[in-house]
Write a protein that holds these residues in place. Structure first.
Motif, PDB file in Angstrom:
ATOM      1  N   LYS A   1       0.841  -1.206   0.000  1.00  0.00           N
ATOM      2  CA  LYS A   1       0.000   0.000   0.000  1.00  0.00           C
ATOM      3  C   LYS A   1       0.872   1.251   0.000  1.00  0.00           C
ATOM      4  CE  LYS A   1      -3.589   2.315   2.758  1.00  0.00           C
ATOM      5  NZ  LYS A   1      -2.816   3.498   3.188  1.00  0.00           N
ATOM      6  N   VAL A   2       1.894   1.268   0.859  1.00  0.00           N
ATOM      7  CA  VAL A   2       2.792   2.417   0.936  1.00  0.00           C
ATOM      8  C   VAL A   2       3.561   2.587  -0.368  1.00  0.00           C
ATOM      9  CG1 VAL A   2       4.897   3.299   2.028  1.00  0.00           C
ATOM     10  CG2 VAL A   2       3.035   2.424   3.442  1.00  0.00           C
ATOM     11  N   GLU A   3       4.040   1.472  -0.932  1.00  0.00           N
ATOM     12  CA  GLU A   3       4.788   1.549  -2.192  1.00  0.00           C
ATOM     13  C   GLU A   3       3.904   2.097  -3.309  1.00  0.00           C
ATOM     14  OE1 GLU A   3       8.120   0.998  -2.501  1.00  0.00           O
ATOM     15  OE2 GLU A   3       7.954   0.844  -0.326  1.00  0.00           O
ATOM     16  N   SER A   4       2.632   1.736  -3.281  1.00  0.00           N
ATOM     17  CA  SER A   4       1.694   2.228  -4.273  1.00  0.00           C
ATOM     18  C   SER A   4       1.517   3.741  -4.135  1.00  0.00           C
ATOM     19  CB  SER A   4       0.346   1.521  -4.115  1.00  0.00           C
ATOM     20  OG  SER A   4      -0.590   1.985  -5.067  1.00  0.00           O
ATOM     21  N   GLU A   5       1.424   4.201  -2.894  1.00  0.00           N
ATOM     22  CA  GLU A   5       1.270   5.637  -2.647  1.00  0.00           C
ATOM     23  C   GLU A   5       2.547   6.401  -3.010  1.00  0.00           C
ATOM     24  OE1 GLU A   5       0.184   5.550   1.440  1.00  0.00           O
ATOM     25  OE2 GLU A   5      -1.949   5.147   1.045  1.00  0.00           O
ATOM     26  N   LEU A   6       3.706   5.807  -2.720  1.00  0.00           N
ATOM     27  CA  LEU A   6       4.980   6.447  -3.044  1.00  0.00           C
ATOM     28  C   LEU A   6       5.132   6.647  -4.553  1.00  0.00           C
ATOM     29  CD1 LEU A   6       7.502   4.583  -0.696  1.00  0.00           C
ATOM     30  CD2 LEU A   6       6.997   7.031  -0.656  1.00  0.00           C
ATOM     31  N   SER A   7       4.603   5.707  -5.320  1.00  0.00           N
ATOM     32  CA  SER A   7       4.770   5.766  -6.777  1.00  0.00           C
ATOM     33  C   SER A   7       4.080   6.972  -7.391  1.00  0.00           C
ATOM     34  CB  SER A   7       4.232   4.480  -7.416  1.00  0.00           C
ATOM     35  OG  SER A   7       2.825   4.399  -7.306  1.00  0.00           O
ATOM     36  N   GLU A   8       3.161   7.577  -6.639  1.00  0.00           N
ATOM     37  CA  GLU A   8       2.441   8.745  -7.146  1.00  0.00           C
ATOM     38  C   GLU A   8       3.087  10.061  -6.725  1.00  0.00           C
ATOM     39  OE1 GLU A   8      -0.043   8.267  -9.195  1.00  0.00           O
ATOM     40  OE2 GLU A   8       0.109   6.093  -8.934  1.00  0.00           O
ATOM     41  N   LEU A   9       4.161  10.002  -5.923  1.00  0.00           N
ATOM     42  CA  LEU A   9       4.775  11.212  -5.370  1.00  0.00           C
ATOM     43  C   LEU A   9       6.069  11.582  -6.086  1.00  0.00           C
ATOM     44  CD1 LEU A   9       4.386  10.383  -1.560  1.00  0.00           C
ATOM     45  CD2 LEU A   9       2.813  11.687  -3.007  1.00  0.00           C
ATOM     46  N   THR A  10       6.462  12.831  -5.969  1.00  0.00           N
ATOM     47  CA  THR A  10       7.753  13.270  -6.492  1.00  0.00           C
ATOM     48  C   THR A  10       8.851  12.761  -5.562  1.00  0.00           C
ATOM     49  OG1 THR A  10       7.745  15.330  -5.210  1.00  0.00           O
ATOM     50  CG2 THR A  10       6.678  15.383  -7.379  1.00  0.00           C
ATOM     51  N   ASP A  11      10.099  12.868  -5.998  1.00  0.00           N
ATOM     52  CA  ASP A  11      11.218  12.385  -5.189  1.00  0.00           C
ATOM     53  C   ASP A  11      11.269  13.067  -3.828  1.00  0.00           C
ATOM     54  OD1 ASP A  11      11.916  10.728  -7.237  1.00  0.00           O
ATOM     55  OD2 ASP A  11      13.576  11.953  -7.968  1.00  0.00           O
ATOM     56  N   SER A  12      11.083  14.364  -3.804  1.00  0.00           N
ATOM     57  CA  SER A  12      11.135  15.102  -2.533  1.00  0.00           C
ATOM     58  C   SER A  12       9.962  14.732  -1.640  1.00  0.00           C
ATOM     59  CB  SER A  12      11.139  16.614  -2.803  1.00  0.00           C
ATOM     60  OG  SER A  12       9.973  17.003  -3.522  1.00  0.00           O
ATOM     61  N   GLU A  13       8.792  14.525  -2.240  1.00  0.00           N
ATOM     62  CA  GLU A  13       7.613  14.132  -1.456  1.00  0.00           C
ATOM     63  C   GLU A  13       7.795  12.719  -0.895  1.00  0.00           C
ATOM     64  OE1 GLU A  13       4.055  16.619  -3.751  1.00  0.00           O
ATOM     65  OE2 GLU A  13       4.645  14.623  -4.471  1.00  0.00           O
ATOM     66  N   GLN A  14       8.441  11.852  -1.650  1.00  0.00           N
ATOM     67  CA  GLN A  14       8.703  10.496  -1.165  1.00  0.00           C
ATOM     68  C   GLN A  14       9.586  10.518   0.074  1.00  0.00           C
ATOM     69  OE1 GLN A  14      10.077   7.668  -4.116  1.00  0.00           O
ATOM     70  NE2 GLN A  14       8.717   8.490  -5.666  1.00  0.00           N
ATOM     71  N   ILE A  15      10.612  11.368   0.045  1.00  0.00           N
ATOM     72  CA  ILE A  15      11.525  11.472   1.188  1.00  0.00           C
ATOM     73  C   ILE A  15      10.767  11.904   2.438  1.00  0.00           C
ATOM     74  CG2 ILE A  15      13.485  12.752   2.132  1.00  0.00           C
ATOM     75  CD1 ILE A  15      14.603  12.873  -0.728  1.00  0.00           C
ATOM     76  N   GLU A  16       9.899  12.888   2.282  1.00  0.00           N
ATOM     77  CA  GLU A  16       9.118  13.387   3.423  1.00  0.00           C
ATOM     78  C   GLU A  16       8.141  12.329   3.927  1.00  0.00           C
ATOM     79  OE1 GLU A  16       9.281  16.204   5.247  1.00  0.00           O
ATOM     80  OE2 GLU A  16      11.155  16.511   4.140  1.00  0.00           O
ATOM     81  N   TYR A  17       7.504  11.623   2.992  1.00  0.00           N
ATOM     82  CA  TYR A  17       6.537  10.598   3.358  1.00  0.00           C
ATOM     83  C   TYR A  17       7.211   9.475   4.148  1.00  0.00           C
ATOM     84  CZ  TYR A  17       2.681   7.223   2.772  1.00  0.00           C
ATOM     85  OH  TYR A  17       1.663   6.334   3.005  1.00  0.00           O
ATOM     86  N   LEU A  18       8.362   9.023   3.652  1.00  0.00           N
ATOM     87  CA  LEU A  18       9.098   7.961   4.341  1.00  0.00           C
ATOM     88  C   LEU A  18       9.558   8.423   5.712  1.00  0.00           C
ATOM     89  CD1 LEU A  18      11.220   6.565   1.358  1.00  0.00           C
ATOM     90  CD2 LEU A  18       9.333   5.403   2.520  1.00  0.00           C
ATOM     91  N   LYS A  19       9.954   9.702   5.797  1.00  0.00           N
ATOM     92  CA  LYS A  19      10.393  10.260   7.074  1.00  0.00           C
ATOM     93  C   LYS A  19       9.252  10.240   8.082  1.00  0.00           C
ATOM     94  CE  LYS A  19      12.587  14.396   9.040  1.00  0.00           C
ATOM     95  NZ  LYS A  19      13.072  15.774   8.737  1.00  0.00           N
ATOM     96  N   ASP A  20       8.047  10.582   7.632  1.00  0.00           N
ATOM     97  CA  ASP A  20       6.874  10.564   8.509  1.00  0.00           C
ATOM     98  C   ASP A  20       6.557   9.148   8.999  1.00  0.00           C
ATOM     99  OD1 ASP A  20       6.580  13.288   8.207  1.00  0.00           O
ATOM    100  OD2 ASP A  20       5.066  13.132   6.619  1.00  0.00           O
TER     101      ASP A  20
END
Length: 378
Positions: free
Chosen positions: A243-262
């Motif tokens: 589920k998380v990987e699916s959501e990450l695939s829709e984000l930009t590189d910078s947004e992915q970093i923030e999402y993973l950090k959260d």
């Protein structure tokens, strides 16, 4: 060299969701019922490698280029194989058709659902260990059929046939006891016979534990727990949230970093999955850098320079003369040899002027991260 990983598991454990996330687009048909995937979907996924970015920057500066050279990463080919069920080796469900697809892969990635979701229709058991065991059993039964089809050469003077039959017999004994073929010790001179059989349970395996996003913080502990339960090395197990990987695939590189950090994690599941795949298969990458492109090449750990040159072009093996080799850190100006270097230095010219290039022969043992230029005869 190409790397092919087959994604297998019981229906509705998250295989297609994970596959779609890996490709960052909806290539597999995801539906909430068994057998949503009919044909094996294939996708080529680039291997994340931050070294390529640094190489491109160094080449641009050292060669006075107006633009960065293209980055060509190593790749992994994933096959999304339809869900198997108990009895697949006897043709149950869509069994035999998909067992044949697994034979084409270098490794098998078992997807096992760890979290509970009452809204998902699930075939079979709900216990992760039982689910893993079901797939392993079906693959082993298919292998047993394969070895049982081999003909006993009898009292023949053909030594090759006798050697092969000895290997077949050891496999048959193990598989009859429910043990995978990879547990059978095979000598180097017997490997050719093992390859001819193309047994499913001889292939290296990874286990992707499809966990909830809340459990990602405890990934290490979860991996250790199930590695022990499954009786495999912890380096072969990865906790990943489809589920998380699916959501990450829709984000930009910078947004992915923030999402993973959260979420409290540093790397995406894709990066960790590929890292463990390389480790399990004993793979490394070497690098080439020039105006045309900067590129990562996949090879087996333990290959020499001459053999490695063949992944660029097979003719290189026969025409190999030597290899110019530079450590990645030295090439990019961050190694100990550059303690007094100024910012922006690096590249082939600077490395040669400062004695950082090693001229290696055909027997040089390749290391991960080597930057090379092969010298090839006409």
């Amino acid at each position: 060299m190409s790397l092919r990983i087959g994604i297998v598991g019981l229906p509705n454990v998250g295989k297609s969701t994970l596959f779609n996330a890996l490709l960052k687009k909806q290539q597999a048909y995801v539906a909430n019922f068994p057998f949503a995937t009919i044909e094996p979907n294939v996708g080529v996924v680039p291997v994340p490698d931050e070294r390529l970015i640094k190489l491109a920057e160094v080449v641009k500066t050292s060669d006075n280029m107006s633009n960065l050279p293209p980055e060509v990463p190593a790749t992994v080919e994933f096959l999304d194989i339809a869900g198997l069920i108990a009895g697949a080796s006897k043709g149950e469900g869509l069994g035999n058709k998909f067992l044949s697809h697994i034979r084409e892969t270098d490794a098998i990635c078992h997807v096992v659902r760890v979290f509970e979701d009452p809204d998902i229709v699930k075939h079979g058991a709900t216990d992760p260990k039982s689910d893993f065991g079901t797939i392993e059993t079906e693959l082993a039964l298919a292998d047993l059929q394969t070895v049982e089809k081999q003909k006993d050469p009898g009292n023949t003077p053909d030594k090759e046939l006798l050697k092969k039959w000895a290997v077949v017999t050891r496999y048959k004994e193990a598989l009859s006891l429910g043990k995978p073929a990879r547990t059978v010790e095979i000598k180097e001179e017997e490997e050719k016979y093992a390859k001819e059989l193309c047994l499913l349970t001889q292939k290296p395996i990874l286990v992707a534990l499809n966990v909830s996003e809340q459990d990602l913080k405890s990934a290490k502990e979860i991996e250790e727990k199930y590695a022990k339960e499954f009786g495999i090395n912890v380096d072969q197990v990865i906790a990943i949230s489809a589920k998380v990987e699916s959501e990450l695939s829709e984000l930009t590189d910078s947004e992915q970093i923030e999402y993973l950090k959260d979420l409290g994690v540093e790397k995406s599941g894709l990066e960790r999955l590929i890292k463990k795949a390389f480790s399990t298969l004993g793979l490394i990458t070497f690098l080439t850098a020039g105006e045309k492109e900067v590129r990562a090449w996949t090879i087996k750990n333990g290959w020499n320079a001459q053999t490695a040159s063949g992944v660029i072009h097979t003719d290189f093996i026969q025409k190999f003369i030597k290899a110019d080799v530079v450590d990645f850190e030295d090439f990019t100006g961050v190694g100990p040899s550059f303690a007094k270097a100024t910012e922006g230095q690096g590249g082939w010219k600077y490395a040669r002027e400062n004695g950082l290039v090693r001229s290696e022969g055909r027997d040089y043992m390749m290391k991960d991260g080597d930057v090379l230029e092969f010298k090839i005869g006409s």
